[in-house]
Design an enzyme around this catalytic site. Structure first.
Site, mmCIF file in Angstrom:
data_model
loop_
_atom_site.group_PDB
_atom_site.id
_atom_site.type_symbol
_atom_site.label_atom_id
_atom_site.label_comp_id
_atom_site.label_asym_id
_atom_site.label_seq_id
_atom_site.Cartn_x
_atom_site.Cartn_y
_atom_site.Cartn_z
ATOM 1 N N HIS A 11 0.860 -1.336 0.108
ATOM 2 C CA HIS A 11 -0.054 0.007 -0.120
ATOM 3 C C HIS A 11 1.071 1.139 -0.107
ATOM 4 O O HIS A 11 1.105 1.784 1.034
ATOM 5 C CB HIS A 11 -0.793 0.045 1.181
ATOM 6 C CG HIS A 11 -1.941 1.118 1.289
ATOM 7 N ND1 HIS A 11 -2.976 1.077 1.947
ATOM 8 C CD2 HIS A 11 -1.830 2.388 0.655
ATOM 9 C CE1 HIS A 11 -3.838 2.044 1.754
ATOM 10 N NE2 HIS A 11 -2.944 2.828 0.905
ATOM 11 N N HIS A 191 -9.290 0.757 -1.434
ATOM 12 C CA HIS A 191 -9.296 1.563 0.009
ATOM 13 C C HIS A 191 -10.845 1.279 0.336
ATOM 14 O O HIS A 191 -11.741 1.845 -0.369
ATOM 15 C CB HIS A 191 -8.946 2.881 -0.250
ATOM 16 C CG HIS A 191 -7.780 3.213 -0.623
ATOM 17 N ND1 HIS A 191 -6.804 2.519 -1.364
ATOM 18 C CD2 HIS A 191 -6.832 4.340 -0.143
ATOM 19 C CE1 HIS A 191 -5.708 3.253 -1.350
ATOM 20 N NE2 HIS A 191 -5.492 4.076 -0.457
ATOM 21 N N GLU A 194 -11.131 3.392 5.759
ATOM 22 C CA GLU A 194 -10.148 4.544 6.406
ATOM 23 C C GLU A 194 -10.823 5.619 7.126
ATOM 24 O O GLU A 194 -10.998 5.437 8.468
ATOM 25 C CB GLU A 194 -9.334 4.781 5.144
ATOM 26 C CG GLU A 194 -8.192 5.944 5.638
ATOM 27 C CD GLU A 194 -7.695 6.693 4.258
ATOM 28 O OE1 GLU A 194 -8.193 6.687 3.237
ATOM 29 O OE2 GLU A 194 -6.427 7.127 4.600
ATOM 30 N N ASP A 273 1.849 7.108 1.992
ATOM 31 C CA ASP A 273 2.389 8.326 1.238
ATOM 32 C C ASP A 273 3.392 8.880 2.243
ATOM 33 O O ASP A 273 3.511 9.755 2.869
ATOM 34 C CB ASP A 273 1.447 9.404 1.201
ATOM 35 C CG ASP A 273 -0.050 9.098 0.389
ATOM 36 O OD1 ASP A 273 0.254 8.858 -0.772
ATOM 37 O OD2 ASP A 273 -1.011 8.658 0.972
HETATM 38 N N1 ADE Z 1 -4.410 8.738 -2.196
HETATM 39 C C1 ADE Z 1 -3.347 8.809 -1.417
HETATM 40 N N2 ADE Z 1 -3.242 8.552 -0.232
HETATM 41 C C2 ADE Z 1 -4.676 8.335 -0.119
HETATM 42 C C3 ADE Z 1 -5.188 7.788 0.998
HETATM 43 N N3 ADE Z 1 -4.578 7.502 2.417
HETATM 44 N N4 ADE Z 1 -6.560 7.337 1.070
HETATM 45 C C4 ADE Z 1 -7.094 7.579 0.132
HETATM 46 N N5 ADE Z 1 -6.723 8.005 -1.150
HETATM 47 C C5 ADE Z 1 -5.345 8.352 -0.978
HETATM 48 ZN ZN ZN Z 2 -3.745 4.674 0.524
#
Ligand code: ADE
Ligand code: ZN
Length: 336
Positions: A11, A191, A194, A273
């Site tokens: 991820h 995803h 979250e 990220d």
């Molecule tokens: N794009 C990049 N990082 C993300 C994340 N944590 N959740 C959703 N979209 C994303």
């Molecule tokens: Zn992500």
């Protein structure tokens, strides 16, 4: 510091690996003005209140990525960092619509990224896959067009994913494009859970047919769903630093990862990220050890899960697991 455990990263958004220094170097190369005085001022802007506040900056900075070489340089910088962090296999998201919306051809993006990944095995001993991710806050028709435009390059893509602003954009919106991706022979992830509710996890599994859930931490709000995810051993690609920086979890000390392991979930740890969230994947492993006291055997379990949950073939999985076994048996090799 001891050697990092060998692991897979499942991820990771390549656009989220854009370090401020590289952003400024690419901006200069492409004659683009960034609205920050320099890398330090940019880094100081990395204070997020939620997912959307992060996405606003993340999409703004993609403006520096224009040429095949830019995408290749971005991917190569990540691979070098990842190799230092013990990553032996990486499945890498990219957001084509973040680039095509700015007039960059999807072929430029895919050729640039895959060109760098092609050399990864020989340069870094690191195998790779590319996951084409749809932006869920755009219409489903745009996702269908993106998949069609990627047609000539599908041999360079292993899976499709779904990201961007989650709440209000349930997985079912993308049923048609996921069916088309499956028919094209691609693997499926999304995803879910979250910022969005546990129902989105169930929908991603039952309507889209995904094989892995990215994040998924909100499953803990639904005990029946936890039981199902554990029974079916659905992998969850959890991103602890991301969850803290995007305020899904207050502090790393409060992260539910130990609870998830105890529930028998097939959890993996990832960086999401890393340029924006304070560390790469091994930094996440070390953070979990420091903040939550995860033991060597729990960290090994997480590394093992990453290989089990990856889309590698059986031969490569066997190699990776054997490497982990050897590392775990060697004194002084640990994530702590
Ligand atoms: N794009 C990049 N990082 C993300 C994340 N944590 N959740 C959703 N979209 C994303
Ligand atoms: Zn992500």
């Amino acid at each position: 510091m001891r050697h990092p455990l060998p692991k897979a990263e499942l991820h990771l958004h390549i656009e989220g690996t854009l370090e401020p220094e590289l952003a400024f170097a690419l901006a200069e190369r492409n004659g683009i003005d960034l609205p920050y005085a320099g890398p330090d001022e940019l880094r100081a802007a990395y204070a997020f209140t939620d997912l959307q506040s992060f996405l606003d900056l993340y999409y703004q900075l993609t403006a520096v990525l224009l040429t095949e070489q830019d995408f290749a340089d971005l991917a190569d910088a990540y691979l070098a960092r990842a190799a230092e962090q013990g990553v032996r296999h990486a499945e890498i998201f990219f957001d084509p619509q973040a680039h095509t919306a700015r007039g960059v051809d999807i072929g430029t993006v895919i050729r640039g990224l895959s060109g760098a990944l092609e050399h990864s095995r020989e340069r870094y001993g690191l195998s790779t896959g590319l996951i084409l991710s749809f932006l869920r806050d755009l219409p489903a028709e745009d996702a269908l067009k993106t998949l069609a435009d990627a047609g000539p390059y599908l041999d360079r893509i292993s899976a499709v994913g779904l990201d961007s602003a989650e709440v209000g954009h349930p997985p079912a919106k993308f049923a048609e494009v996921y069916a088309a991706a499956r028919d094209a022979g691609l693997r499926l992830v999304a995803h879910a859970g979250e910022e969005g509710p546990p129902e989105y996890i169930t929908e991603a599994l039952d309507v889209l047919g995904v094989e892995r859930i990215d994040h998924g931490i909100r499953c803990l709000e639904d005990p029946a769903l936890v039981t199902r995810l554990a029974a079916e051993q659905i992998p969850l690609t959890v991103c602890p630093f991301s969850n803290v920086r995007l305020r899904c979890v207050d502090r790393l000390e409060d992260h539910p990862l130990p609870q998830m392991l105890a529930a028998g979930l097939l959890v993996t740890v990832n960086s999401d990220d890393p340029s924006y969230f304070g560390g790469y994947v091994e930094d996440n492993f070390q953070g979990l050890h420091r903040a939550l006291g995860l033991t060597d055997s729990q960290l090994e379990r997480l590394a093992r899960n990453s290989f089990l949950a990856s889309f590698v073939d059986d031969a490569r999985r066997g190699e990776l697991l054997a490497e982990l076994d050897a590392a775990a048996a060697a004194p002084g090799v640990s994530a702590s």
